[in-house]
Every structure is written in structure tokens, then in C-alpha cells.
Design a protein around this motif. Structure first.
Motif, PDB file in Angstrom:
ATOM      1  N   ASP A   1       0.816  -1.215   0.000  1.00  7.93           N
ATOM      2  CA  ASP A   1       0.000   0.000   0.000  1.00  7.93           C
ATOM      3  C   ASP A   1       0.848   1.263   0.000  1.00  7.93           C
ATOM      4  OD1 ASP A   1       0.654  -0.924   2.667  1.00  7.93           O
ATOM      5  OD2 ASP A   1      -0.616   0.677   3.458  1.00  7.93           O
ATOM      6  N   GLU A   2       0.236   2.326  -0.511  1.00 10.04           N
ATOM      7  CA  GLU A   2       0.840   3.654  -0.525  1.00 10.04           C
ATOM      8  C   GLU A   2      -0.107   4.652   0.132  1.00 10.04           C
ATOM      9  OE1 GLU A   2       0.854   5.821  -4.327  1.00 10.04           O
ATOM     10  OE2 GLU A   2      -0.309   4.166  -5.187  1.00 10.04           O
ATOM     11  N   ILE A   3       0.432   5.790   0.524  1.00  9.66           N
ATOM     12  CA  ILE A   3      -0.409   6.852   1.057  1.00  9.66           C
ATOM     13  C   ILE A   3      -1.246   7.454  -0.071  1.00  9.66           C
ATOM     14  CG2 ILE A   3       1.181   7.386   2.931  1.00  9.66           C
ATOM     15  CD1 ILE A   3       2.058   9.849   1.228  1.00  9.66           C
ATOM     16  N   GLY A   4      -2.270   8.168   0.290  1.00  9.22           N
ATOM     17  CA  GLY A   4      -3.119   8.818  -0.702  1.00  9.22           C
ATOM     18  C   GLY A   4      -4.193   9.626  -0.026  1.00  9.22           C
ATOM     19  N   TYR A   5      -5.313   9.770  -0.709  1.00  8.98           N
ATOM     20  CA  TYR A   5      -6.439  10.563  -0.204  1.00  8.98           C
ATOM     21  C   TYR A   5      -7.719   9.789  -0.482  1.00  8.98           C
ATOM     22  CZ  TYR A   5      -2.646  13.842  -1.067  1.00  8.98           C
ATOM     23  OH  TYR A   5      -1.411  14.436  -1.116  1.00  8.98           O
ATOM     24  N   ILE A   6      -8.822  10.262   0.083  1.00  3.23           N
ATOM     25  CA  ILE A   6     -10.110   9.628  -0.126  1.00  3.23           C
ATOM     26  C   ILE A   6     -11.179  10.715  -0.207  1.00  3.23           C
ATOM     27  CG2 ILE A   6     -10.617   9.313   2.347  1.00  3.23           C
ATOM     28  CD1 ILE A   6     -11.735   6.497   1.561  1.00  3.23           C
ATOM     29  N   VAL A   7     -12.126  10.537  -1.097  1.00  2.00           N
ATOM     30  CA  VAL A   7     -13.215  11.508  -1.242  1.00  2.00           C
ATOM     31  C   VAL A   7     -14.141  11.380  -0.040  1.00  2.00           C
ATOM     32  CG1 VAL A   7     -15.182  12.256  -2.629  1.00  2.00           C
ATOM     33  CG2 VAL A   7     -13.103  11.397  -3.758  1.00  2.00           C
ATOM     34  N   ARG A   8     -14.308  12.474   0.706  1.00  2.00           N
ATOM     35  CA  ARG A   8     -15.187  12.418   1.874  1.00  2.00           C
ATOM     36  C   ARG A   8     -16.449  13.251   1.716  1.00  2.00           C
ATOM     37  NH1 ARG A   8     -14.654  16.896   5.123  1.00  2.00           N
ATOM     38  NH2 ARG A   8     -12.824  18.211   4.783  1.00  2.00           N
ATOM     39  N   ASP A   9     -16.485  14.121   0.694  1.00  2.00           N
ATOM     40  CA  ASP A   9     -17.674  14.941   0.488  1.00  2.00           C
ATOM     41  C   ASP A   9     -17.601  15.573  -0.899  1.00  2.00           C
ATOM     42  OD1 ASP A   9     -20.084  16.170   1.034  1.00  2.00           O
ATOM     43  OD2 ASP A   9     -19.206  17.859   2.117  1.00  2.00           O
ATOM     44  N   ILE A  10     -18.771  15.866  -1.466  1.00  2.00           N
ATOM     45  CA  ILE A  10     -18.871  16.616  -2.723  1.00  2.00           C
ATOM     46  C   ILE A  10     -19.611  17.906  -2.421  1.00  2.00           C
ATOM     47  CG2 ILE A  10     -19.696  16.605  -5.111  1.00  2.00           C
ATOM     48  CD1 ILE A  10     -19.680  13.541  -4.995  1.00  2.00           C
ATOM     49  N   THR A  11     -18.998  19.047  -2.724  1.00  4.97           N
ATOM     50  CA  THR A  11     -19.608  20.330  -2.392  1.00  4.97           C
ATOM     51  C   THR A  11     -20.705  20.695  -3.393  1.00  4.97           C
ATOM     52  OG1 THR A  11     -18.098  21.689  -3.717  1.00  4.97           O
ATOM     53  CG2 THR A  11     -17.370  21.083  -1.492  1.00  4.97           C
ATOM     54  N   ASP A  12     -21.502  21.678  -3.030  1.00  6.33           N
ATOM     55  CA  ASP A  12     -22.593  22.119  -3.900  1.00  6.33           C
ATOM     56  C   ASP A  12     -22.092  22.575  -5.262  1.00  6.33           C
ATOM     57  OD1 ASP A  12     -24.328  21.615  -1.837  1.00  6.33           O
ATOM     58  OD2 ASP A  12     -24.505  23.708  -1.192  1.00  6.33           O
ATOM     59  N   ASP A  13     -20.881  23.127  -5.291  1.00  6.61           N
ATOM     60  CA  ASP A  13     -20.349  23.638  -6.554  1.00  6.61           C
ATOM     61  C   ASP A  13     -19.413  22.649  -7.254  1.00  6.61           C
ATOM     62  OD1 ASP A  13     -18.604  24.008  -4.486  1.00  6.61           O
ATOM     63  OD2 ASP A  13     -18.201  26.130  -4.878  1.00  6.61           O
ATOM     64  N   GLY A  14     -19.453  21.369  -6.852  1.00  3.42           N
ATOM     65  CA  GLY A  14     -18.799  20.310  -7.614  1.00  3.42           C
ATOM     66  C   GLY A  14     -17.359  20.015  -7.273  1.00  3.42           C
ATOM     67  N   PHE A  15     -16.843  20.558  -6.172  1.00  8.11           N
ATOM     68  CA  PHE A  15     -15.489  20.230  -5.736  1.00  8.11           C
ATOM     69  C   PHE A  15     -15.533  19.048  -4.768  1.00  8.11           C
ATOM     70  CE2 PHE A  15     -15.348  24.749  -6.839  1.00  8.11           C
ATOM     71  CZ  PHE A  15     -14.274  24.766  -7.717  1.00  8.11           C
ATOM     72  N   LEU A  16     -14.420  18.339  -4.661  1.00  5.79           N
ATOM     73  CA  LEU A  16     -14.343  17.165  -3.798  1.00  5.79           C
ATOM     74  C   LEU A  16     -13.519  17.493  -2.567  1.00  5.79           C
ATOM     75  CD1 LEU A  16     -13.394  14.496  -6.507  1.00  5.79           C
ATOM     76  CD2 LEU A  16     -15.661  15.464  -6.008  1.00  5.79           C
ATOM     77  N   ARG A  17     -14.113  17.377  -1.411  1.00  2.00           N
ATOM     78  CA  ARG A  17     -13.359  17.471  -0.170  1.00  2.00           C
ATOM     79  C   ARG A  17     -12.723  16.108   0.097  1.00  2.00           C
ATOM     80  NH1 ARG A  17     -11.931  22.521   1.176  1.00  2.00           N
ATOM     81  NH2 ARG A  17     -13.732  23.939   1.198  1.00  2.00           N
ATOM     82  N   ILE A  18     -11.496  16.121   0.583  1.00  4.32           N
ATOM     83  CA  ILE A  18     -10.744  14.880   0.720  1.00  4.32           C
ATOM     84  C   ILE A  18     -10.252  14.678   2.149  1.00  4.32           C
ATOM     85  CG2 ILE A  18     -10.008  14.735  -1.680  1.00  4.32           C
ATOM     86  CD1 ILE A  18      -7.366  16.066  -0.880  1.00  4.32           C
ATOM     87  N   GLY A  19      -9.954  13.447   2.461  1.00  2.41           N
ATOM     88  CA  GLY A  19      -9.278  13.091   3.699  1.00  2.41           C
ATOM     89  C   GLY A  19      -8.005  12.331   3.370  1.00  2.41           C
ATOM     90  N   SER A  20      -7.196  12.077   4.378  1.00  3.31           N
ATOM     91  CA  SER A  20      -5.925  11.381   4.188  1.00  3.31           C
ATOM     92  C   SER A  20      -6.116   9.880   4.230  1.00  3.31           C
ATOM     93  CB  SER A  20      -4.921  11.769   5.276  1.00  3.31           C
ATOM     94  OG  SER A  20      -4.614  13.142   5.225  1.00  3.31           O
ATOM     95  N   ILE A  21      -5.345   9.172   3.423  1.00  4.80           N
ATOM     96  CA  ILE A  21      -5.110   7.738   3.596  1.00  4.80           C
ATOM     97  C   ILE A  21      -3.657   7.608   4.017  1.00  4.80           C
ATOM     98  CG2 ILE A  21      -4.908   5.500   2.468  1.00  4.80           C
ATOM     99  CD1 ILE A  21      -7.159   6.283   0.604  1.00  4.80           C
ATOM    100  N   GLY A  22      -3.437   7.238   5.271  1.00  5.34           N
ATOM    101  CA  GLY A  22      -2.069   7.169   5.785  1.00  5.34           C
ATOM    102  C   GLY A  22      -1.501   8.548   6.047  1.00  5.34           C
ATOM    103  N   GLY A  23      -0.170   8.617   6.093  1.00  2.98           N
ATOM    104  CA  GLY A  23       0.511   9.845   6.495  1.00  2.98           C
ATOM    105  C   GLY A  23       0.759  10.801   5.346  1.00  2.98           C
ATOM    106  N   ALA A  24      -0.318  11.271   4.698  1.00  2.34           N
ATOM    107  CA  ALA A  24      -0.174  12.224   3.594  1.00  2.34           C
ATOM    108  C   ALA A  24       0.370  13.556   4.109  1.00  2.34           C
ATOM    109  CB  ALA A  24      -1.523  12.424   2.915  1.00  2.34           C
ATOM    110  N   ASP A  25       1.267  14.145   3.346  1.00  2.00           N
ATOM    111  CA  ASP A  25       1.966  15.372   3.730  1.00  2.00           C
ATOM    112  C   ASP A  25       1.230  16.574   3.146  1.00  2.00           C
ATOM    113  OD1 ASP A  25       3.706  17.490   4.161  1.00  2.00           O
ATOM    114  OD2 ASP A  25       5.490  16.430   3.459  1.00  2.00           O
ATOM    115  N   ARG A  26       0.647  17.387   4.011  1.00  2.00           N
ATOM    116  CA  ARG A  26      -0.149  18.527   3.536  1.00  2.00           C
ATOM    117  C   ARG A  26       0.693  19.590   2.853  1.00  2.00           C
ATOM    118  NH1 ARG A  26      -1.577  22.165   8.910  1.00  2.00           N
ATOM    119  NH2 ARG A  26       0.579  22.434   9.619  1.00  2.00           N
TER     120      ARG A  26
END
Length: 353
Positions: A67-92
Motif C-alpha cells: 500500500d501507498e499513502i493517498g487521499y479519499i473523497v469524503r464529500d462533494i460540495t454544492d459547486d462540484g469540488f471534492l473534499r478529501i481526507g488522508s489515507i495514511g501519512g499524507a503530507d499537507r
């Protein structure tokens, strides 16, 4: 590194495999090892095991994590953007301004947005947490984005595998495709030498989420010994803080860890095998924990003698991790030599008599 082994490594590095979504990457590994293993199998969570069946009453496992680090879709905003969360130790600090792929039913291209420097208050910026960042897939609204992706889809940064000068190369996910590459090549060497010990090559899942796959495999296999091959920090680039400038350098060979999970008998086996194979090794102190699958192996069942064998890696958990392929070749050779010596070295427990 010959062409076949280089192609295998490139195939691993170019196959997205975020924690919890490793199946496609595991298939690449399985397709390779089944050409020479006596048997290959998987468990319910996708941990993969290949084996060379030896004649001696001794067994050793070589494991890396898929496995590798990454992100996950946690929400879709009203204007079509994707809010994300971390998978593992993602570096902001390195995520914004990157091309990404959302691994929906059909992969979707996107970018993690970064407001232009012209529109920011320069000098007052702070790195946003991953949860405050967003992916732009080009959708105009929630409905349009929802036709493309779903909450829970994984996201990975889109990068290339790039050769650098000499024997060095850069890519996303060296952590820890180089480990499962090494486990496979260690098994290959054991098969070609027809070693007496039974040798397992293991590609675990969900290491970045707390060495979860190794907990499963360690309990299931119960080998006499286990070697976890993972990247370790090369501390030879210019921006390493002075107190962290340490003994690990790129291109100077595999790193044998001492302390914590690392069983003295396996440390001795690794160092003796390195001398036999004329492979240079580096030493690293791990006084509390290794942060690798070795921490899970050595506490499985009644305790499996374990060792963390490190591969020097610059810029860990960024999209531009750098390794030296000479270190990879050396790790594979060292593992093959350890496999050949395992039957005579067993049992691996401490003799307190």
C-alpha cells in the motif's frame, strides 16, 4: 538491474495501490512471482504470499507492504469540488497544486487546487490541513461531480517514474513498492539456489494504517523468522536538520536495524550474510519501534523473531521519492544469501542458557 527486474519495478510503481485499495497492485505482484514460486495465495483482505517449499524444518518470510499513502473523497460540495481526507501519512505541504486521479468506477482526472500567488496574502500563508483541501475535476455542480465519483473513492497523485543521473530514480510510492520488489527478488534467488529452508515472500496490505496486514499474515504463516523490507530515511540531502543528519546514505547499501523489534539472531544473520555476499550494509538504531511491518511480526503469536531491513529513500511520503537501484540489487542479493543460510541459522530464539 536487468530489464526484466526494472520492468517489474516500473509496473509496481505505476499501479496505484492506496491503503485499503491494493487489489490492482497486488495482481501485478502475484503475476510476477507465480512464474517461479511453488505456490501463491491470498487472504480475505488481499495479503499475498508466495512460497518456495524447502526440505529443511526451517522457514523465513521476506515481506514488504503493497500500500501507498493517498487521499479519499469524503464529500462533494454544492459547486462540484471534492473534499478529501488522508489515507495514511499524507503530507499537507506537498499536496496542493498536484495532478491526481480519483479511482472511481472509471478513473477521473483532477487537480488539488492551490490559489494563485497573486490572490494570496504573501508572507502570511499557512499550509492547509488535508481536510481543508479540495480536488477540482472540472464539474460545475454537485450533481455533475456525483455522476463521476462517489464518497469513499480513493485518490492518488499522478506522477511519472523518472530515471535520474546514474543509478537513481524518482517516483511516487517507492514506499513501499521497493519492499515488495525486494521480497519477490529474494524469493526468486531462493528458488534459483533451491535453498533448504522454506522461504515465503509476502506483500502485505494496510501497513500505512498501522501495520494491519502484517498482523494477519504473521499470525497465519507463523514462520520461524520474518524480515520486513521497507524504506528508511536517507539523511544525506542538504535540508536535513543538523540533529537528524545521520548515518544512512543513498547508494551505500541496505540498512540493518538494531534495537526494539530487531532480533539479535536475525541481525547477526543479516550481517554475516552481507559479509558472505560482499554486500555493504549500513546500521540504524531503532530504540523504541521500527515503524514497519517488523513491529507486527515480532508480536504475532508467541513472538516471531523479526528484522527490519531498510532501503535508503529520500523525500519519503512525497510524490518525488528517490532511491538508488544499486541499493535494490544489493537488498535482493542479501535476501538470497540469508535464505541460503536460514536452515543452518535456525532456530532463531535467544539462547539464555
Amino acid at each position: 538491474m536487468d530489464d526484466d527486474r526494472r520492468t517489474f519495478l516500473t509496473d509496481l510503481l505505476t499501479t496505484p495501490s492506496p491503503s485499503g485499495f491494493e487489489a490492482v497492485g497486488q495482481r501485478v505482484w502475484i503475476d510476477y512471482v507465480q512464474e517461479f514460486a511453488d505456490d501463491v495465495w491470498t487472504d480475505d483482505y488481499g495479503n499475498a504470499v508466495a512460497v518456495h517449499e524447502g526440505d529443511a524444518d526451517a522457514s523465513i518470510a521476506f515481506g514488504g507492504h503493497a500500500d501507498e499513502i493517498g487521499y479519499i473523497v469524503r464529500d462533494i460540495t454544492d459547486d462540484g469540488f471534492l473534499r478529501i481526507g488522508s489515507i495514511g501519512g499524507a503530507d499537507r505541504t506537498v499536496s496542493q497544486g498536484q495532478h491526481v486521479t480519483v479511482h472511481a468506477e472509471t478513473p477521473v482526472a483532477g487537480v488539488i487546487g492551490q490559489t494563485a500567488i497573486h490572490l494570496r496574502d504573501v508572507g502570511e500563508e499557512e499550509y492547509e490541513d488535508i481536510g481543508e483541501q479540495f480536488v477540482d475535476v472540472g464539474a460545475d455542480d454537485e450533481a455533475e461531480a456525483g455522476d463521476l465519483v462517489e464518497v469513499g473513492d480513493p485518490v492518488t497523485v499522478e506522477t511519472r517514474v523518472r530515471p535520474l543521473h546514474g543509478t537513481r530514480m524518482a517516483a511516487r510510492g517507492m514506499d513501499n513498492r521497493v519492499g515488495i520488489w525486494s521480497a519477490a527478488e529474494g524469493l526468486r534467488a531462493a528458488v534459483e539456489a533451491d535453498v533448504e529452508a522454506t522461504v515465503y515472500a509476502v506483500s502485505t496490505v494496510q501497513e500505512e494504517l498501522g501495520v494491519q496486514g502484517a498482523k494477519m499474515v504473521g499470525f497465519d504463516l507463523d514462520p520461524d523468522a520474518a524480515v520486513a523490507i521497507d524504506v528508511t530515511h536517507a539523511t544525506d540531502n542538504p535540508d536535513i536538520p543538523g540533529k537528524r543528519v545521520g548515518p544512512v546514505e543513498l547508494g551505500e547499501g541496505p540498512v540493518v536495524s538494531r534495537g526494539s523489534a530487531n532480533h539479535p539472531s536475525l541481525v547477526e544473520l543479516a550481517r554475516d550474510s552481507a559479509a558472505t555476499a560482499d554486500v555493504d550494509v549500513q546500521l540504524q538504531a531503532t530504540g523504541t519501534r521500527t515503524g514497519t511491518d517488523a513491529d507486527a511480526f515480532y508480536t504475532s503469536r508467541s513472538g516471531i523473531p523479526a528484522l527490519n531491513l531498510g532501503i535508503p529513500n529520500r523525500y519519503m511520503h512525497t510524490p518525488v521519492e528517490v532511491v538508488d537501484t544499486e541499493d535494490l540489487d544489493a537488498v535482493a542479493e542479501l535476501l538470497g544469501t540469508m535464505a541460503a543460510a536460514a536452515a543452518d541459522a535456525a532456530p532463531f530464539g535467544l539462547d539464555l542458557g
